[in-house]
Design a protein around this motif. Structure first.
Motif, short mmCIF file in Angstrom:
data_model
loop_
_atom_site.label_atom_id
_atom_site.label_comp_id
_atom_site.label_asym_id
_atom_site.label_seq_id
_atom_site.Cartn_x
_atom_site.Cartn_y
_atom_site.Cartn_z
N GLN A 100 0.77 -12.12 -30.08
CA GLN A 100 2.17 -11.77 -29.91
C GLN A 100 2.76 -12.39 -28.65
N SER A 101 2.03 -12.29 -27.55
CA SER A 101 2.54 -12.87 -26.30
C SER A 101 2.63 -14.39 -26.41
N PHE B 106 6.09 -16.58 -26.09
CA PHE B 106 6.15 -17.59 -25.02
C PHE B 106 6.45 -18.98 -25.59
N SER C 152 -3.40 -12.85 -22.03
CA SER C 152 -2.16 -12.18 -22.40
C SER C 152 -1.41 -11.70 -21.18
N SER C 153 -2.14 -11.16 -20.20
CA SER C 153 -1.49 -10.71 -18.96
C SER C 153 -0.85 -11.89 -18.21
N GLN D 167 2.34 -12.82 -20.03
CA GLN D 167 3.38 -11.81 -19.82
C GLN D 167 4.13 -12.04 -18.51
N LEU E 197 7.04 -14.46 -18.92
CA LEU E 197 8.15 -14.13 -19.80
C LEU E 197 9.33 -13.60 -19.01
N PHE F 82 9.96 -9.96 -22.39
CA PHE F 82 8.91 -9.00 -22.08
C PHE F 82 9.18 -7.66 -22.79
N PHE G 227 8.16 -8.12 -26.28
CA PHE G 227 6.70 -8.12 -26.38
C PHE G 227 6.15 -6.69 -26.34
N GLN G 228 6.66 -5.87 -25.44
CA GLN G 228 6.20 -4.49 -25.35
C GLN G 228 6.47 -3.73 -26.65
#
Length: 332
Positions: free
Chosen positions: A99-100, A104, A164-165, A168, A171, A176, A179-180
């Motif tokens: 997803q991230s 991106f 992924s971090s 994030q 973004l 973001f 994404f959440q």
């Protein structure tokens, strides 16, 4: 042994066999009550409109309860560890990374305009394909070491979360937020055609599960015992892991990750089933999953009228349960 002793012994055996069935009847009676309350509480229109409005969500809850519970029991059967679940293999972390990465690469606007069918198909194929390649490498080239498989899964899960971090942090705030919203499990916005396709796959998988339930009973005995009993261990474990990958990918790509649901319902099923046979464990874990998801959603939305997502509460309760299991093992 007198005839009366034989009669008494046969009665005890009959009662022992009936206990799991009685327990299943109680759990599924409670599950049916949860389903009825979910459909009927705060009903402001006719049954036809209510079934159309709530029916798809109910089917989604049933699908996730079944797939997550069955996959967790199967994974714990072949790993012989009641703390491990497919999420420990990095499944949920891989979904979050996908997803991230999509947000991106394509941007938030393009991400929201992606076809849900292409997105669902791509995510499912990537997740199943990645794990099948991992299983193929570990079992065929590394001496069929299941513990190595678990260790690699933990390492890959950490790698996926770290990547992924990192993404994030690159973004912008609006992306973001998108994404959440994507990484928290949601049972409200599931496409009907994808749900139907997932249900068809689940039906086919269920036929295989209940046809070969005795095979899983033998696999639970361990590698050496299974081989001595004539079971092709490597092929059976590979097929089981592939089935776990399919079931987990279906639920994760359909609604998002629910981290501790499998751990919670699987361990409750071992306690409540009254038998270690999979022909009882499978319907028990599915029934408990229905009670947790459908009952939880009923209380959350129709009784307390909260807008919070059920997955957040399940992860909180499951996380506490996970810590309790670890502490319990350390104290033994």
């Amino acid at each position: 042994m007198t005839p009366s002793d034989v009669t008494e012994k046969s009665g005890q055996i009959r009662n022992a066999r009936s206990r799991p069935i009685l327990r299943l009847a109680v759990i599924w009676g409670l599950a049916a009550l949860c389903i009825l309350l979910f459909l009927s509480l705060n009903m402001k229109a006719g049954w036809e409109f209510t079934l159309m409005f709530r029916g798809k969500k109910l089917l989604t809850l049933l699908l996730v309860a079944y797939t997550v519970g069955i996959a967790s029991v199967l994974f714990q059967t072949i790993t012989h560890n009641r703390i491990l679940t497919p999420s420990i293999m990095g499944f949920d972390a891989l979904y979050v990374l996908l997803q991230s990465g999509l947000i991106f690469l394509f941007g938030g606007i393009t991400y929201t305009q992606l076809s849900p069918y292409i997105k669902w198909t791509g995510e499912t194929l990537i997740m199943v394909g990645a794990l099948c390649l991992l299983y193929q490498w570990l079992f065929r080239l590394k001496g069929q070491n299941l513990h190595l498989l678990v260790l690699v899964g933990v390492i890959l899960g950490t790698l996926f979360r770290s990547l992924s971090s990192l993404i994030q942090r690159m973004l912008d705030p609006s992306e973001f937020t998108l994404f959440q919203d994507a990484i928290f499990a949601s049972f409200n916005s599931v496409d009907g055609y994808l749900l139907t396709l997932s249900l068809m796959v689940v039906v086919i998988s269920s036929l295989l599960l209940f046809r070969y339930h005795s095979l899983f009973d033998v696999l639970m005995l361990g590698k050496d015992n299974a081989i001595n009993l004539g079971v092709p261990y490597q092929r059976s474990v590979l097929a089981t892991l592939a089935l776990i990958a399919v079931l987990t990918a279906l639920s994760t790509t359909l609604v998002g990750p629910v981290l501790f649901l499998g751990l919670l319902v699987a361990n409750l099923s071992y306690t409540l089933a009254g038998s270690a046979q999979h022909k009882y464990l499978f319907p028990m874990v599915a029934g408990i999953g229905v009670v947790c998801l459908v009952g939880g959603e009923t209380i959350l939305q129709h009784v307390l009228q909260f807008e919070s997502r059920l997955s957040i509460i399940i992860d909180f309760v499951g996380g506490l349960f996970f810590l309790a299991l670890i502490l319990r093992k350390q104290l033994k």
